[in-house]
Motif scaffolding. Structure first.
Motif, PDB file in Angstrom:
ATOM      1  N   MET A   1       0.835  -1.173   0.000  1.00 61.63           N
ATOM      2  CA  MET A   1       0.000   0.000   0.000  1.00 61.63           C
ATOM      3  C   MET A   1       0.888   1.246   0.000  1.00 61.63           C
ATOM      4  N   ARG A   2       0.569   2.185  -0.853  1.00 63.10           N
ATOM      5  CA  ARG A   2       1.316   3.432  -0.966  1.00 63.10           C
ATOM      6  C   ARG A   2       0.742   4.480  -0.037  1.00 63.10           C
ATOM      7  N   CYS A   3       1.607   5.307   0.488  1.00 58.58           N
ATOM      8  CA  CYS A   3       1.192   6.405   1.346  1.00 58.58           C
ATOM      9  C   CYS A   3       1.341   7.717   0.602  1.00 58.58           C
ATOM     10  N   VAL A   4       0.490   8.644   0.917  1.00 54.92           N
ATOM     11  CA  VAL A   4       0.605   9.999   0.415  1.00 54.92           C
ATOM     12  C   VAL A   4       1.124  10.839   1.565  1.00 54.92           C
ATOM     13  N   SER A   5       2.118  11.662   1.280  1.00 55.29           N
ATOM     14  CA  SER A   5       2.655  12.500   2.344  1.00 55.29           C
ATOM     15  C   SER A   5       2.925  13.898   1.813  1.00 55.29           C
ATOM     16  N   THR A   6       2.978  14.820   2.731  1.00 51.30           N
ATOM     17  CA  THR A   6       3.315  16.196   2.395  1.00 51.30           C
ATOM     18  C   THR A   6       4.524  16.603   3.217  1.00 51.30           C
ATOM     19  N   ARG A   7       5.276  17.550   2.723  1.00 50.57           N
ATOM     20  CA  ARG A   7       6.443  18.055   3.431  1.00 50.57           C
ATOM     21  C   ARG A   7       6.483  19.564   3.290  1.00 50.57           C
ATOM     22  N   LEU A   8       6.976  20.230   4.310  1.00 50.70           N
ATOM     23  CA  LEU A   8       7.227  21.658   4.263  1.00 50.70           C
ATOM     24  C   LEU A   8       8.733  21.833   4.124  1.00 50.70           C
ATOM     25  N   LEU A   9       9.156  22.383   2.996  1.00 48.83           N
ATOM     26  CA  LEU A   9      10.580  22.537   2.697  1.00 48.83           C
ATOM     27  C   LEU A   9      10.938  24.008   2.686  1.00 48.83           C
ATOM     28  N   VAL A  26      10.843   9.766  -4.684  1.00 50.63           N
ATOM     29  CA  VAL A  26       9.428  10.119  -4.824  1.00 50.63           C
ATOM     30  C   VAL A  26       8.890   9.553  -6.135  1.00 50.63           C
ATOM     31  N   ASP A  27       7.657   9.046  -6.106  1.00 50.57           N
ATOM     32  CA  ASP A  27       7.027   8.462  -7.295  1.00 50.57           C
ATOM     33  C   ASP A  27       6.312   9.487  -8.165  1.00 50.57           C
ATOM     34  N   LEU A  28       5.813  10.554  -7.553  1.00 50.70           N
ATOM     35  CA  LEU A  28       5.024  11.547  -8.281  1.00 50.70           C
ATOM     36  C   LEU A  28       5.082  12.872  -7.533  1.00 50.70           C
ATOM     37  N   ILE A  29       5.252  13.948  -8.271  1.00 43.20           N
ATOM     38  CA  ILE A  29       5.176  15.290  -7.712  1.00 43.20           C
ATOM     39  C   ILE A  29       3.890  15.917  -8.224  1.00 43.20           C
ATOM     40  N   ILE A  30       3.100  16.473  -7.323  1.00 43.79           N
ATOM     41  CA  ILE A  30       1.888  17.191  -7.704  1.00 43.79           C
ATOM     42  C   ILE A  30       2.134  18.655  -7.378  1.00 43.79           C
ATOM     43  N   ALA A  31       1.987  19.508  -8.385  1.00 42.12           N
ATOM     44  CA  ALA A  31       2.276  20.928  -8.204  1.00 42.12           C
ATOM     45  C   ALA A  31       1.131  21.769  -8.721  1.00 42.12           C
TER      46      ALA A  31
END
Length: 64
Positions: A1-9, A26-31
């Motif tokens: 199962m894949r997780c979705v995560s967010t980061r503050l950079l 990372v598998d995918l970047i959503i912008a």
């Protein structure tokens, strides 16, 4: 199962995102993008354009 995560950079947005994506495999970047049409660079936004041009994984852009 894949997780979705967010980061503050911190730092320059595109460079920080690209470095994080490379280091963390990372598998995918959503912008988010702004723009009013389909013109490539002028309406896409600088960060989104740089991500699309330099990312080693797929980049999905969504209009804000």
């Amino acid at each position: 199962m894949r997780c979705v995560s967010t980061r503050l950079l911190s730092g320059m947005p595109a460079e920080a995102i690209l470095a994080y994506a490379r280091n963390e495999a990372v598998d995918l970047i959503i912008a988010g993008r702004h723009g009013l049409g389909t013109l490539h660079c002028s309406l896409l936004g600088r960060v989104a354009q740089k991500l699309i041009s330099h990312a080693t994984c797929p980049v999905l852009t969504v209009q804000r």
